[in-house]
Design a protein around this motif. Structure first.
Motif, mmCIF file in Angstrom:
data_model
loop_
_atom_site.group_PDB
_atom_site.id
_atom_site.type_symbol
_atom_site.label_atom_id
_atom_site.label_comp_id
_atom_site.label_asym_id
_atom_site.label_seq_id
_atom_site.Cartn_x
_atom_site.Cartn_y
_atom_site.Cartn_z
ATOM 1 N N ASN A 81 0.830 -1.238 0.012
ATOM 2 C CA ASN A 81 0.100 0.034 0.114
ATOM 3 C C ASN A 81 0.906 1.259 0.023
ATOM 4 O O ASN A 81 0.489 2.179 0.704
ATOM 5 C CB ASN A 81 -0.980 0.009 1.293
ATOM 6 C CG ASN A 81 -2.080 -1.017 1.130
ATOM 7 O OD1 ASN A 81 -2.523 -1.462 -0.110
ATOM 8 N ND2 ASN A 81 -2.375 -1.600 2.118
ATOM 9 N N GLY A 82 1.938 1.014 -0.695
ATOM 10 C CA GLY A 82 2.788 2.278 -0.816
ATOM 11 C C GLY A 82 3.896 2.459 0.281
ATOM 12 O O GLY A 82 4.566 3.441 -0.009
ATOM 13 N N SER A 83 3.751 1.773 1.200
ATOM 14 C CA SER A 83 4.708 1.891 2.262
ATOM 15 C C SER A 83 5.932 0.734 2.102
ATOM 16 O O SER A 83 5.288 -0.366 1.982
ATOM 17 C CB SER A 83 3.956 1.575 3.625
ATOM 18 O OG SER A 83 3.225 2.930 3.791
ATOM 19 N N PRO A 84 6.976 0.993 2.497
ATOM 20 C CA PRO A 84 7.986 -0.056 2.512
ATOM 21 C C PRO A 84 7.783 -1.021 3.425
ATOM 22 O O PRO A 84 7.373 -0.632 4.670
ATOM 23 C CB PRO A 84 9.324 0.853 2.796
ATOM 24 C CG PRO A 84 9.102 2.216 3.021
ATOM 25 C CD PRO A 84 7.530 2.470 2.870
ATOM 26 N N LEU A 85 7.947 -2.251 3.239
ATOM 27 C CA LEU A 85 7.868 -3.452 4.194
ATOM 28 C C LEU A 85 9.163 -3.482 4.963
ATOM 29 O O LEU A 85 10.142 -3.868 4.379
ATOM 30 C CB LEU A 85 7.395 -4.501 3.417
ATOM 31 C CG LEU A 85 7.328 -5.898 4.370
ATOM 32 C CD1 LEU A 85 6.343 -5.808 5.504
ATOM 33 C CD2 LEU A 85 7.171 -7.421 3.391
ATOM 34 N N VAL A 86 9.097 -3.278 6.118
ATOM 35 C CA VAL A 86 10.315 -3.230 7.106
ATOM 36 C C VAL A 86 9.821 -3.810 8.468
ATOM 37 O O VAL A 86 8.700 -3.430 9.032
ATOM 38 C CB VAL A 86 10.809 -1.725 7.371
ATOM 39 C CG1 VAL A 86 12.031 -1.896 8.240
ATOM 40 C CG2 VAL A 86 11.148 -1.121 6.121
ATOM 41 N N ILE A 87 10.776 -4.799 8.936
ATOM 42 C CA ILE A 87 10.229 -5.299 10.212
ATOM 43 C C ILE A 87 11.507 -4.908 11.112
ATOM 44 O O ILE A 87 12.644 -5.250 10.699
ATOM 45 C CB ILE A 87 10.256 -6.875 10.100
ATOM 46 C CG1 ILE A 87 9.066 -7.380 9.293
ATOM 47 C CG2 ILE A 87 10.157 -7.684 11.533
ATOM 48 C CD1 ILE A 87 9.178 -8.930 8.952
ATOM 49 N N PHE A 88 11.106 -4.286 12.326
ATOM 50 C CA PHE A 88 12.048 -4.018 13.266
ATOM 51 C C PHE A 88 12.067 -5.082 14.346
ATOM 52 O O PHE A 88 11.188 -5.419 14.999
ATOM 53 C CB PHE A 88 11.666 -2.808 13.785
ATOM 54 C CG PHE A 88 11.687 -1.450 12.993
ATOM 55 C CD1 PHE A 88 12.821 -0.974 12.546
ATOM 56 C CD2 PHE A 88 10.633 -1.039 12.397
ATOM 57 C CE1 PHE A 88 13.029 -0.093 11.647
ATOM 58 C CE2 PHE A 88 10.673 -0.178 11.424
ATOM 59 C CZ PHE A 88 12.001 0.563 10.905
ATOM 60 N N THR A 89 13.151 -5.653 14.629
ATOM 61 C CA THR A 89 13.377 -6.911 15.527
ATOM 62 C C THR A 89 14.587 -6.938 16.184
ATOM 63 O O THR A 89 15.630 -6.201 15.537
ATOM 64 C CB THR A 89 13.045 -8.105 14.548
ATOM 65 O OG1 THR A 89 12.903 -9.201 15.362
ATOM 66 C CG2 THR A 89 14.008 -8.173 13.558
ATOM 67 N N ARG A 90 14.507 -7.857 17.110
ATOM 68 C CA ARG A 90 15.901 -8.212 17.894
ATOM 69 C C ARG A 90 16.053 -9.601 17.361
ATOM 70 O O ARG A 90 17.209 -10.246 17.906
ATOM 71 C CB ARG A 90 15.833 -8.011 19.501
ATOM 72 C CG ARG A 90 15.658 -6.694 19.665
ATOM 73 C CD ARG A 90 15.626 -6.404 21.230
ATOM 74 N NE ARG A 90 15.767 -5.140 21.321
ATOM 75 C CZ ARG A 90 15.798 -4.366 22.660
ATOM 76 N NH1 ARG A 90 15.594 -5.278 23.671
ATOM 77 N NH2 ARG A 90 15.752 -3.128 22.797
ATOM 78 N N ASN A 91 15.392 -10.055 16.635
ATOM 79 C CA ASN A 91 15.649 -11.444 16.132
ATOM 80 C C ASN A 91 15.689 -11.478 14.781
ATOM 81 O O ASN A 91 14.648 -12.105 14.137
ATOM 82 C CB ASN A 91 14.598 -12.425 16.870
ATOM 83 C CG ASN A 91 14.802 -14.054 16.516
ATOM 84 O OD1 ASN A 91 15.707 -14.170 15.745
ATOM 85 N ND2 ASN A 91 14.146 -14.934 17.059
ATOM 86 N N PRO A 92 16.745 -11.265 13.957
ATOM 87 C CA PRO A 92 16.669 -11.115 12.413
ATOM 88 C C PRO A 92 16.606 -12.134 11.730
ATOM 89 O O PRO A 92 15.865 -12.525 10.611
ATOM 90 C CB PRO A 92 17.852 -10.287 12.170
ATOM 91 C CG PRO A 92 18.789 -10.389 13.376
ATOM 92 C CD PRO A 92 17.955 -10.608 14.570
ATOM 93 N N ALA A 93 17.188 -13.392 12.271
ATOM 94 C CA ALA A 93 17.058 -14.456 11.549
ATOM 95 C C ALA A 93 15.537 -15.031 11.467
ATOM 96 O O ALA A 93 15.202 -15.693 10.471
ATOM 97 C CB ALA A 93 17.708 -15.841 12.395
ATOM 98 N N GLU A 94 14.908 -14.862 12.507
ATOM 99 C CA GLU A 94 13.438 -15.349 12.477
ATOM 100 C C GLU A 94 12.580 -14.515 11.451
ATOM 101 O O GLU A 94 11.640 -14.829 10.838
ATOM 102 C CB GLU A 94 12.897 -15.191 13.949
ATOM 103 C CG GLU A 94 11.168 -15.558 13.927
ATOM 104 C CD GLU A 94 11.051 -15.461 15.324
ATOM 105 O OE1 GLU A 94 9.814 -15.073 15.684
ATOM 106 O OE2 GLU A 94 11.436 -16.277 16.374
ATOM 107 N N ALA A 95 12.914 -12.941 11.418
ATOM 108 C CA ALA A 95 12.140 -12.212 10.636
ATOM 109 C C ALA A 95 12.636 -12.430 9.303
ATOM 110 O O ALA A 95 11.652 -12.425 8.370
ATOM 111 C CB ALA A 95 12.617 -10.727 10.916
ATOM 112 N N VAL A 96 13.577 -12.774 8.752
ATOM 113 C CA VAL A 96 14.228 -13.234 7.620
ATOM 114 C C VAL A 96 13.613 -14.341 7.143
ATOM 115 O O VAL A 96 12.958 -14.438 5.911
ATOM 116 C CB VAL A 96 15.609 -13.214 7.359
ATOM 117 C CG1 VAL A 96 16.087 -13.970 6.035
ATOM 118 C CG2 VAL A 96 16.543 -11.985 7.689
ATOM 119 N N ALA A 97 13.294 -15.276 8.046
ATOM 120 C CA ALA A 97 12.672 -16.522 7.543
ATOM 121 C C ALA A 97 11.051 -16.440 7.209
ATOM 122 O O ALA A 97 10.622 -16.926 6.427
ATOM 123 C CB ALA A 97 12.814 -17.662 8.819
#
Length: 83
Positions: free
Chosen positions: A45-61
């Protein structure tokens, strides 16, 4: 600091592009889904998909689950260093 990581770095999935991981597991990271064809961050919807996390491996998966590795990659960028 942003860099790519080999496809077998996290959970053995292809399409990963992680930055040099933070030195401590508590550092907050921004994880972005990148379209390899354009090099741009995927938008919802026009906004970049960004996840802010302290567990990047899980977010990437999570971001790469069910996606074509030849089209998508995930990039992890550390946000500051904890004190």
């Amino acid at each position: 600091m942003t860099a790519a990581v080999s496809p077998r770095t996290v959970y053995g999935q292809a399409g990963l592009a992680l930055t040099a991981m933070p030195r401590t597991p508590r550092a907050t990271c921004a994880v972005r889904l990148i379209d390899r064809r354009t090099g741009l961050t995927h938008r919802v919807n026009g906004s970049p998909l960004v996840i802010f996390t302290r567990n990047p491996a899980e977010a990437v998966a999570d971001l790469l689950e069910g996606r074509d590795a030849s089209v998508w990659e995930a990039r992890v960028e550390p946000i500051g260093e904890p004190s």
